[in-house]
Motif scaffolding. Structure first.
Motif, PDB file in Angstrom:
ATOM      1  N   THR A   9       3.381  -6.242  14.567  1.00  0.00           N
ATOM      2  CA  THR A   9       2.914  -7.402  13.810  1.00  0.00           C
ATOM      3  C   THR A   9       1.793  -8.122  14.552  1.00  0.00           C
ATOM      4  N   VAL A  10       1.988  -8.305  15.852  1.00  0.00           N
ATOM      5  CA  VAL A  10       0.962  -8.966  16.664  1.00  0.00           C
ATOM      6  C   VAL A  10      -0.309  -8.126  16.705  1.00  0.00           C
ATOM      7  N   SER A  11      -0.140  -6.803  16.826  1.00  0.00           N
ATOM      8  CA  SER A  11      -1.290  -5.904  16.880  1.00  0.00           C
ATOM      9  C   SER A  11      -2.096  -5.955  15.586  1.00  0.00           C
ATOM     10  N   VAL A  12      -1.403  -5.864  14.449  1.00  0.00           N
ATOM     11  CA  VAL A  12      -2.084  -5.909  13.153  1.00  0.00           C
ATOM     12  C   VAL A  12      -2.731  -7.268  12.925  1.00  0.00           C
ATOM     13  N   ALA A  13      -2.025  -8.338  13.301  1.00  0.00           N
ATOM     14  CA  ALA A  13      -2.582  -9.685  13.136  1.00  0.00           C
ATOM     15  C   ALA A  13      -3.855  -9.849  13.963  1.00  0.00           C
ATOM     16  N   SER A  14      -3.848  -9.309  15.174  1.00  0.00           N
ATOM     17  CA  SER A  14      -5.033  -9.397  16.037  1.00  0.00           C
ATOM     18  C   SER A  14      -6.200  -8.641  15.427  1.00  0.00           C
ATOM     19  N   ILE A  15      -5.919  -7.437  14.927  1.00  0.00           N
ATOM     20  CA  ILE A  15      -6.963  -6.618  14.301  1.00  0.00           C
ATOM     21  C   ILE A  15      -7.555  -7.328  13.095  1.00  0.00           C
ATOM     22  N   VAL A  16      -6.680  -7.910  12.266  1.00  0.00           N
ATOM     23  CA  VAL A  16      -7.131  -8.582  11.038  1.00  0.00           C
ATOM     24  C   VAL A  16      -7.993  -9.794  11.373  1.00  0.00           C
ATOM     25  N   VAL A  17      -7.565 -10.590  12.353  1.00  0.00           N
ATOM     26  CA  VAL A  17      -8.323 -11.795  12.725  1.00  0.00           C
ATOM     27  C   VAL A  17      -9.695 -11.425  13.281  1.00  0.00           C
ATOM     28  N   ILE A  18      -9.725 -10.465  14.225  1.00  0.00           N
ATOM     29  CA  ILE A  18     -10.997 -10.053  14.832  1.00  0.00           C
ATOM     30  C   ILE A  18     -11.927  -9.451  13.782  1.00  0.00           C
ATOM     31  N   ALA A  19     -11.370  -8.569  12.947  1.00  0.00           N
ATOM     32  CA  ALA A  19     -12.190  -7.918  11.920  1.00  0.00           C
ATOM     33  C   ALA A  19     -12.698  -8.921  10.890  1.00  0.00           C
ATOM     34  N   SER A  20     -11.882  -9.903  10.540  1.00  0.00           N
ATOM     35  CA  SER A  20     -12.298 -10.908   9.552  1.00  0.00           C
ATOM     36  C   SER A  20     -13.435 -11.776  10.092  1.00  0.00           C
ATOM     37  N   CYS A 186      -6.861  -4.653   2.081  1.00  0.00           N
ATOM     38  CA  CYS A 186      -6.148  -3.402   1.764  1.00  0.00           C
ATOM     39  C   CYS A 186      -5.384  -2.887   2.980  1.00  0.00           C
ATOM     40  N   TYR A 187      -6.028  -2.957   4.136  1.00  0.00           N
ATOM     41  CA  TYR A 187      -5.361  -2.535   5.380  1.00  0.00           C
ATOM     42  C   TYR A 187      -4.111  -3.380   5.628  1.00  0.00           C
ATOM     43  N   LEU A 188      -4.248  -4.690   5.467  1.00  0.00           N
ATOM     44  CA  LEU A 188      -3.122  -5.593   5.682  1.00  0.00           C
ATOM     45  C   LEU A 188      -2.012  -5.340   4.669  1.00  0.00           C
ATOM     46  N   PHE A 189      -2.394  -5.094   3.414  1.00  0.00           N
ATOM     47  CA  PHE A 189      -1.406  -4.820   2.375  1.00  0.00           C
ATOM     48  C   PHE A 189      -0.601  -3.559   2.699  1.00  0.00           C
ATOM     49  N   LEU A 190      -1.286  -2.490   3.099  1.00  0.00           N
ATOM     50  CA  LEU A 190      -0.593  -1.237   3.415  1.00  0.00           C
ATOM     51  C   LEU A 190       0.269  -1.379   4.667  1.00  0.00           C
ATOM     52  N   GLN A 192       1.697  -4.177   5.740  1.00  0.00           N
ATOM     53  CA  GLN A 192       2.870  -4.955   5.327  1.00  0.00           C
ATOM     54  C   GLN A 192       3.844  -4.103   4.522  1.00  0.00           C
ATOM     55  N   LEU A 193       3.290  -3.247   3.673  1.00  0.00           N
ATOM     56  CA  LEU A 193       4.130  -2.385   2.843  1.00  0.00           C
ATOM     57  C   LEU A 193       4.975  -1.458   3.712  1.00  0.00           C
ATOM     58  N   ASN A 194       4.381  -0.977   4.797  1.00  0.00           N
ATOM     59  CA  ASN A 194       5.111  -0.073   5.690  1.00  0.00           C
ATOM     60  C   ASN A 194       6.247  -0.768   6.414  1.00  0.00           C
ATOM     61  N   TRP A 195       6.152  -2.070   6.617  1.00  0.00           N
ATOM     62  CA  TRP A 195       7.203  -2.795   7.328  1.00  0.00           C
ATOM     63  C   TRP A 195       8.364  -3.171   6.416  1.00  0.00           C
ATOM     64  N   ARG A 196       8.144  -3.168   5.128  1.00  0.00           N
ATOM     65  CA  ARG A 196       9.180  -3.587   4.195  1.00  0.00           C
ATOM     66  C   ARG A 196      10.084  -2.420   3.815  1.00  0.00           C
ATOM     67  N   LYS A 197      11.050  -2.706   2.947  1.00  0.00           N
ATOM     68  CA  LYS A 197      11.996  -1.675   2.545  1.00  0.00           C
ATOM     69  C   LYS A 197      11.285  -0.486   1.917  1.00  0.00           C
ATOM     70  N   PHE A 198      10.248  -0.765   1.139  1.00  0.00           N
ATOM     71  CA  PHE A 198       9.489   0.319   0.507  1.00  0.00           C
ATOM     72  C   PHE A 198       8.952   1.268   1.568  1.00  0.00           C
ATOM     73  N   GLY A 199       8.434   0.729   2.663  1.00  0.00           N
ATOM     74  CA  GLY A 199       7.902   1.558   3.729  1.00  0.00           C
ATOM     75  C   GLY A 199       8.987   2.345   4.438  1.00  0.00           C
ATOM     76  N   ARG A 200      10.136   1.726   4.637  1.00  0.00           N
ATOM     77  CA  ARG A 200      11.232   2.429   5.295  1.00  0.00           C
ATOM     78  C   ARG A 200      11.740   3.581   4.442  1.00  0.00           C
ATOM     79  N   VAL A 201      11.808   3.360   3.134  1.00  0.00           N
ATOM     80  CA  VAL A 201      12.228   4.441   2.229  1.00  0.00           C
ATOM     81  C   VAL A 201      11.180   5.560   2.216  1.00  0.00           C
ATOM     82  N   THR A 202       9.904   5.167   2.245  1.00  0.00           N
ATOM     83  CA  THR A 202       8.826   6.164   2.292  1.00  0.00           C
ATOM     84  C   THR A 202       8.935   7.009   3.551  1.00  0.00           C
ATOM     85  N   HIS A 203       9.195   6.358   4.694  1.00  0.00           N
ATOM     86  CA  HIS A 203       9.334   7.076   5.961  1.00  0.00           C
ATOM     87  C   HIS A 203      10.528   8.018   5.914  1.00  0.00           C
ATOM     88  N   ALA A 204      11.633   7.540   5.353  1.00  0.00           N
ATOM     89  CA  ALA A 204      12.828   8.383   5.242  1.00  0.00           C
ATOM     90  C   ALA A 204      12.564   9.585   4.340  1.00  0.00           C
TER      91      ALA A 204
END
Length: 338
Positions: A9-20, A186-190, A192-204
């Protein structure tokens, strides 16, 4: 588990802030030509990001991901030429690609096609689009005011305008800022999606489909949704690509476009969303630089560089991050023992 998630979460947040911050302030400092060129990099990054999600996180090896990129480009062209403003047209680009992916995905995944057959089907359908649109010239083959143009493509596509104001068009630097911020969203959306239940089911589903089914998840539906989400991201990039060059032709459906996306993801690293974007920018920049030299063919030089990179980092650029983390952990353990 929570520690890893917090670190991500910290890594993605840092990337998003710097890129923005970079997306807002850097474009205005660039010469017009560089701003226009970087807009192309951003548009192609949507294609790389979409395949990184579909293949790296969903496990769907899609040889024809450029098909959705092309559908989005043509949808944007048809919508804007027929009078719609660019913001709505971009939404139509994403929706058109997603709906087609849902239809195609339904037949592939509910038909229980093997993974290798799915790859071939996506490639074949992409080449069918290439042939159909290539042979769509003629006054009778048009949608509203938009003539499809066959292999000559559709010229005169309106550029991006100020959101919901079709009378004011964005300058090149503003177009770059808008496109880059959209890519970050779009990067942030994807992510976030991976961290949620949808992402866990996708990984499984990717790791062990049978076990996921035994746990009560419909893996066919899950793959179809992942396929459609990736297609929507690619379609959005296709719309930006058409707006950037004010032109679209059937070559967006051709094999070279899809093969480029595969190279970007392989070089950037499967399982990561950022790596393929970095690889896209790096390879596109190299392509531009090599095009100006005459000592050796640019395609040969680029091919040698890509082969060396893949051999050096078989897991892609993402491996560099893992290597640095391993060294850091080893140093931490040494300090603890000392």
């Amino acid at each position: 588990m929570n520690a890893n998630r917090n670190r991500s979460t910290v890594s993605v947040a840092s990337i998003v802030v710097i890129a923005s911050v970079a997306a807002v302030f850097v474009p205005s400092m660039l010469p017009m030509f560089q701003a226009i060129q970087m807009t192309q990099f951003v548009a192609l990054s949507f294609l790389a990001l979409s395949l990184a999600y579909v293949w790296g996180h969903g496990g769907i090896m899609c040889f024809g991901q450029a098909m959705f990129f092309g559908i989005g480009g043509y949808a944007y062209a048809i919508a804007t030429i027929n009078g719609l403003e660019s913001t709505i047209s971009l939404l139509i680009s994403a929706a058109a690609s997603a709906f087609f992916a849902l239809a195609l995905g339904y037949f592939m995944f509910f038909g229980r096609l093997r993974a290798d057959i799915v790859s071939i089907v996506t490639l074949v359908v992409s080449l069918i689009f290439y042939k159909l649109l290539g042979n769509s010239s003629g006054a009778s083959l048009q949608i509203g005011q938009a003539s499809l143009g066959g292999y000559n493509g559709i010229p005169g596509i309106p550029p991006l305008n100020v959101p919901f104001d079709s009378t004011s068009f964005l300058a090149p630097s503003e177009t770059l800022t808008f496109s880059a911020l959209l890519l970050i969203l779009c990067y942030l959306f994807l992510a976030q999606l991976n961290w949620r239940k949808f992402g866990r089911v996708t990984h499984a589903t990717q790791q062990n489909p049978l076990r996921a089914q035994l746990l009560g998840y419909d893996t066919r539906r899950q793959l179809m949704y992942v396929f459609a989400i990736g297609a929507a991201v690619a379609g959005l990039g296709g719309g930006l690509f058409a707006a950037y060059q004010n032109f679209i032709d059937p070559n967006v459906f051709a094999l070279p476009m899809s093969s480029q996306a595969l190279v970007w993801v392989m070089l950037g690293g499967r399982g990561t969303l950022l790596g393929p974007i970095i690889a896209t920018w790096a390879l596109q920049y190299l392509t531009l630089q090599l095009a100006g030299q005459k000592a050796i063919g640019p395609n040969i030089a680029l091919g040698v560089i890509m082969m060396a990179a893949v051999l050096a980092f078989p897991k892609g650029l993402a491996a560099l991050n893992n290597i640095s983390l391993d060294f850091w952990r080893k140093d931490q353990k040494k300090e603890e023992k000392a």
